[in-house]
Design an enzyme around this catalytic site. Structure first.
Site, PDB file in Angstrom:
ATOM      1  N   HIS A 192      -2.502   7.134   7.230  1.00  0.00           N
ATOM      2  CA  HIS A 192      -1.409   8.070   6.537  1.00  0.00           C
ATOM      3  C   HIS A 192      -2.309   9.298   6.084  1.00  0.00           C
ATOM      4  CE1 HIS A 192       2.469   6.287   6.187  1.00  0.00           C
ATOM      5  NE2 HIS A 192       1.943   5.309   5.653  1.00  0.00           N
TER       6      HIS A 192
ATOM      7  N   HIS B 206      -3.884   1.166   7.688  1.00  0.00           N
ATOM      8  CA  HIS B 206      -2.555   1.613   7.682  1.00  0.00           C
ATOM      9  C   HIS B 206      -2.658   2.821   6.727  1.00  0.00           C
ATOM     10  CE1 HIS B 206       1.904   1.369   7.838  1.00  0.00           C
ATOM     11  NE2 HIS B 206       1.449   2.066   6.905  1.00  0.00           N
ATOM     12  N   GLU B 207      -3.042   2.630   5.467  1.00  0.00           N
ATOM     13  CA  GLU B 207      -3.064   3.500   4.620  1.00  0.00           C
ATOM     14  C   GLU B 207      -3.890   4.873   5.075  1.00  0.00           C
ATOM     15  OE1 GLU B 207      -0.571   3.363   2.535  1.00  0.00           O
ATOM     16  OE2 GLU B 207      -0.184   1.327   3.002  1.00  0.00           O
TER      17      GLU B 207
ATOM     18  N   GLY C 165       0.862  -1.154   0.003  1.00  0.00           N
ATOM     19  CA  GLY C 165      -0.079  -0.043   0.082  1.00  0.00           C
ATOM     20  C   GLY C 165       0.773   1.211  -0.006  1.00  0.00           C
TER      21      GLY C 165
ATOM     22  N   GLN D  78       2.607  10.031   1.396  1.00  0.00           N
ATOM     23  CA  GLN D  78       4.078   9.358   1.087  1.00  0.00           C
ATOM     24  C   GLN D  78       4.691   9.644  -0.140  1.00  0.00           C
ATOM     25  OE1 GLN D  78       2.260   5.324   2.425  1.00  0.00           O
ATOM     26  NE2 GLN D  78       4.501   5.133   3.190  1.00  0.00           N
TER      27      GLN D  78
ATOM     28  N   CYS E 273       6.363   0.158   7.328  1.00  0.00           N
ATOM     29  CA  CYS E 273       5.796   1.382   6.625  1.00  0.00           C
ATOM     30  C   CYS E 273       7.053   1.681   5.601  1.00  0.00           C
ATOM     31  CB  CYS E 273       5.686   2.527   7.608  1.00  0.00           C
ATOM     32  SG  CYS E 273       4.909   3.777   6.680  1.00  0.00           S
ATOM     33  N   LEU E 274       6.708   2.163   4.534  1.00  0.00           N
ATOM     34  CA  LEU E 274       7.616   2.353   3.480  1.00  0.00           C
ATOM     35  C   LEU E 274       8.552   3.768   3.811  1.00  0.00           C
ATOM     36  CD1 LEU E 274       6.067   1.325   0.019  1.00  0.00           C
ATOM     37  CD2 LEU E 274       7.916  -0.037   1.226  1.00  0.00           C
TER      38      LEU E 274
HETATM   39 ZN    ZN Z   1       2.768   3.591   5.795  1.00  0.00          ZN
END
Ligand code: ZN
Length: 186
Positions: free
Chosen positions: A154, A150-151, A50, A55, A108-109
């Site tokens: 964000h 999670h997204e 995701g 991000q 998380c990226l």
């Molecule tokens: Zn993340």
């Protein structure tokens, strides 16, 4: 086009855009579609499941997800726990049907190397617009439900480190500080 989607890259904590509550998307344009396509490319390249617009530095209520079918994950279950193809969610709303919570490790990226357990409801319903502007609703479970929550966090400016229990906060504190120092050094 005022922005070049090809120039978008994944931003890393503590970039302030990750802490903003993102703005609703008023019009879905060719630019929106190009940004979503670029986000799917970046997500796949980073082997993520995701990626949310903040991000890539855009404070927009948009995210992409692709939790592929795997052992124990399927698009055929009711509710599904995987997605056959990447899906774009615009101006999403999440409904949590129960007070039940499950703990699972998340990363998380935008927070490389940092992982920890997070409590979340195991099933949710998500209502959103697709990339053509059509409203849709999905009830999802398992890793897919976790990924979409999670997204969604964000676009509210919430990060995994905010949801870690105290032990995980202590364990990851030096890695979080290291990211903050790296940002100051740049
Ligand atoms: Zn993340």
């Amino acid at each position: 086009m005022s922005l070049d989607p090809a120039s978008l890259e994944i931003v890393i904590y503590p970039d302030p855009v990750l802490r903003q509550r993102a703005d609703a998307i008023a019009d879905i344009t060719d630019e929106t579609r190009a940004v979503a396509a670029r986000m799917i490319e970046l997500m796949h390249r980073a082997e993520g499941i995701g990626l949310a617009a903040p991000q890539v530095g855009l404070s927009w209520r948009l995210f992409v997800a692709h939790v592929p079918p795997d052992d124990g994950r399927s698009t055929d279950e009711t509710p599904p726990t995987a997605l056959a193809t990447p899906v774009v969610f615009i101006n999403p709303a999440v409904t949590m049907p129960s007070a039940e919570l499950e703990s699972h490790e998340e990363g998380c990226l935008s927070l490389p190397e940092i992982r920890g357990p997070i409590l979340r409801p195991p099933q949710i319903t998500i209502d959103a617009m697709d990339i053509e502007g059509t409203q849709f609703s999905m009830r999802v479970s398992g890793l897919l439900a976790r990924c979409l929550q999670h997204e969604f966090d964000h676009i509210e400016g919430i990060l995994i480190i905010d949801r870690f229990p105290q032990m995980a906060r202590l364990r990851t504190r030096s890695a979080v500080r290291a990211l903050e120092r790296d940002a100051q050094a740049r």
